[in-house]
Design an enzyme around this catalytic site. Structure first.
Site, PDB file in Angstrom:
ATOM      1  N   SER A  16     105.449  42.895  37.827  1.00 43.30           N
ATOM      2  CA  SER A  16     106.074  44.144  38.876  1.00 43.30           C
ATOM      3  C   SER A  16     104.902  44.679  39.486  1.00 43.30           C
ATOM      4  O   SER A  16     103.725  44.170  39.065  1.00 43.30           O
ATOM      5  CB  SER A  16     106.789  44.956  37.836  1.00 43.30           C
ATOM      6  OG  SER A  16     105.941  45.318  36.790  1.00 43.30           O
ATOM      7  N   GLU A  18     103.351  48.121  41.418  1.00 44.59           N
ATOM      8  CA  GLU A  18     103.500  49.738  41.602  1.00 44.59           C
ATOM      9  C   GLU A  18     102.606  49.794  43.135  1.00 44.59           C
ATOM     10  O   GLU A  18     101.675  49.518  43.266  1.00 44.59           O
ATOM     11  CB  GLU A  18     102.834  50.183  40.366  1.00 44.59           C
ATOM     12  CG  GLU A  18     102.865  51.712  40.579  1.00 44.59           C
ATOM     13  CD  GLU A  18     102.349  52.179  39.126  1.00 44.59           C
ATOM     14  OE1 GLU A  18     102.894  51.864  38.224  1.00 44.59           O
ATOM     15  OE2 GLU A  18     101.679  53.344  39.290  1.00 44.59           O
ATOM     16  N   TYR A  50     105.514  58.881  42.006  1.00 37.02           N
ATOM     17  CA  TYR A  50     106.226  60.276  42.112  1.00 37.02           C
ATOM     18  C   TYR A  50     104.973  61.345  42.067  1.00 37.02           C
ATOM     19  O   TYR A  50     104.439  61.234  41.069  1.00 37.02           O
ATOM     20  CB  TYR A  50     107.079  60.700  40.866  1.00 37.02           C
ATOM     21  CG  TYR A  50     108.115  61.634  41.141  1.00 37.02           C
ATOM     22  CD1 TYR A  50     109.288  61.430  42.111  1.00 37.02           C
ATOM     23  CD2 TYR A  50     108.100  62.796  40.458  1.00 37.02           C
ATOM     24  CE1 TYR A  50     110.372  62.439  42.192  1.00 37.02           C
ATOM     25  CE2 TYR A  50     109.042  63.779  40.618  1.00 37.02           C
ATOM     26  CZ  TYR A  50     110.085  63.457  41.447  1.00 37.02           C
ATOM     27  OH  TYR A  50     111.076  64.657  41.671  1.00 37.02           O
ATOM     28  N   ASP A 110     101.843  65.540  34.580  1.00 35.37           N
ATOM     29  CA  ASP A 110     100.545  66.431  34.118  1.00 35.37           C
ATOM     30  C   ASP A 110     100.934  67.733  34.701  1.00 35.37           C
ATOM     31  O   ASP A 110     101.243  67.879  35.851  1.00 35.37           O
ATOM     32  CB  ASP A 110      99.361  65.811  34.674  1.00 35.37           C
ATOM     33  CG  ASP A 110      99.089  64.663  33.909  1.00 35.37           C
ATOM     34  OD1 ASP A 110      99.152  64.436  32.587  1.00 35.37           O
ATOM     35  OD2 ASP A 110      99.198  63.469  34.285  1.00 35.37           O
ATOM     36  N   PHE A 220      89.638  57.534  38.901  1.00 34.70           N
ATOM     37  CA  PHE A 220      91.155  57.526  38.226  1.00 34.70           C
ATOM     38  C   PHE A 220      91.098  57.641  36.830  1.00 34.70           C
ATOM     39  O   PHE A 220      91.692  58.142  36.143  1.00 34.70           O
ATOM     40  CB  PHE A 220      91.889  56.314  39.009  1.00 34.70           C
ATOM     41  CG  PHE A 220      92.252  56.407  40.427  1.00 34.70           C
ATOM     42  CD1 PHE A 220      92.435  57.510  40.920  1.00 34.70           C
ATOM     43  CD2 PHE A 220      92.751  55.224  40.880  1.00 34.70           C
ATOM     44  CE1 PHE A 220      92.887  57.392  42.248  1.00 34.70           C
ATOM     45  CE2 PHE A 220      93.211  55.241  42.321  1.00 34.70           C
ATOM     46  CZ  PHE A 220      93.287  56.308  42.785  1.00 34.70           C
ATOM     47  N   HIS A 270     102.278  44.045  34.974  1.00 27.42           N
ATOM     48  CA  HIS A 270     102.610  45.174  36.130  1.00 27.42           C
ATOM     49  C   HIS A 270     101.274  45.250  36.848  1.00 27.42           C
ATOM     50  O   HIS A 270     100.146  45.565  36.049  1.00 27.42           O
ATOM     51  CB  HIS A 270     102.938  46.381  35.108  1.00 27.42           C
ATOM     52  CG  HIS A 270     103.312  47.501  36.146  1.00 27.42           C
ATOM     53  ND1 HIS A 270     104.546  47.590  36.883  1.00 27.42           N
ATOM     54  CD2 HIS A 270     102.578  48.630  36.626  1.00 27.42           C
ATOM     55  CE1 HIS A 270     104.598  48.676  37.578  1.00 27.42           C
ATOM     56  NE2 HIS A 270     103.220  49.496  37.500  1.00 27.42           N
TER      57      HIS A 270
END
Ligand code: FAD
Length: 291
Positions: A16, A18, A50, A110, A220, A270
């Site tokens: 998958s 992202e 999101y 968060d 990150f 992923h």
């Protein structure tokens, strides 16, 4: 080390990808270009994040509906419950369903003060990701993924709390966990072992972050509690102004990570694409995936 046929085609391997919702026209062009290059690999789904605190609510919905309705690639929409009432979150879930999107990556999110700051649920909101999963289950028949942390979530007091929390999310109805990025495969295996011992049976899919820019990924990683081993920093040291060598080292590092996971029996991956396709296309080939 089990033997591997480097050029074998592996129809059993599932991937998958992202993406994040693009902000500008130029970024949007790259999004669709990367998606059109990765789509022929037949991903199980392509997910769209999101933005912090729901800041990309409309853009996330627009991208997942376009992916679903215009490309035929299955799309998964990320969703967080931070700073929102249950009714607001439920309305987003219904919006996804109306757009034909029935896969959700369910997250707590968060606080605006940043990752690692204490999380206070909205007084009328879902309390955490497990609560959110239970809420989504009540709204319809969704395929639900949740987050897992091979190095422990920065807010987990200890490993028992970490694994208990993962178990609660899966018991609430999630179908699989997807891990935060990690660079030591040993951390992933230890985590899987802990989860299995605690009775977690669902797939724990490794989240693989190719290092397009070491500086960016190290930033990150620092913010989400993933560590950068010294050997990894050493490999990229001094390559800031040498993009070609940087790209080759990045490919080698990621190739090493995924082939080692593959050799140890991992069959689901992923990829955090950051809306780029090159490295991920190459890694998919190494996993035996062809268009
Ligand atoms: P939860 O599982 O609810 O909780 C996280 C931690 O809080 C737990 O590990 C535990 O330590 C503690 N905790 C929770 N409940 C309890 C309890 N009852 N008792 C004790 N401890 C508890 N963020 C975004 O904003 N948008 C995204 O699109 C996004 N996508 C992501 C995708 C993946 C695959 C991953 C791994 C992360 C993603 N995140 C995203 C980041 C995520 O929102 C943060 O990591 C957040 O801090 C935790 O979310 P969670 O769903 O893991 O929370």
């Amino acid at each position: 080390r089990p033997s591997r046929q480097p050029d074998a085609v592996r129809p059993d391997i599932k991937v998958s990808f992202e993406f994040f919702p693009p902000k500008t026209d130029a970024m949007e062009e790259r999004f669709w270009d990367s998606l059109s290059r990765l789509a022929p690999l037949g991903p199980r789904f392509v997910s769209v994040t999101y933005g912090a605190g729901g800041s990309t609510r409309e853009r996330t919905l627009r991208m997942v509906s376009r992916i679903t309705n215009e490309t035929g690639v299955p799309a998964a929409a990320h969703l967080t419950c931070v700073g929102a009432t249950r009714d607001e979150v439920d309305a987003v879930v219904r919006g996804y369903a109306e757009a034909g999107v029935n896969r959700i990556v369910a997250l707590r999110g968060d606080p605006p003060e940043g990752v690692g700051q204490p999380f206070t649920p909205h007084p009328d909101g879902y309390r955490n990701a497990a609560d959110l999963v239970a809420g989504i289950r009540k709204l319809g028949d969704f395929d639900i993924s949740v987050a897992a942390y091979p190095e422990k979530h920065p807010q987990s007091p200890d490993w028992d709390a970490e694994i208990d929390n993962l178990k609660r999310k899966l018991d609430a109805g999630a179908d699989r966990a997807i891990t935060q990025m990690f660079f030591e495969n040993a951390d992933y295996w230890r985590f899987v072992e802990r989860a299995r011992k605690a009775g977690v049976e669902a797939p724990i899919v490794p989240g693989v972050q190719p290092i397009h820019s070491f500086k960016q990924i190290a930033g990150f990683a620092g913010r989400c509690g993933a560590s950068i081993p010294q050997w990894l920093a050493d490999r990229f040291e001094g390559l800031e102004d040498d993009p070609e060598t940087h790209a080759l080292v990045a490919a080698a590092v990621a190739a090493e990570q995924v082939t080692e996971l593959l050799d140890s029996g991992v069959t689901e991956f992923h990829f955090y694409t950051l809306n780029r396709s090159n490295l991920v296309l190459a890694l998919a080939r190494l996993l035996g995936i062809r268009p």
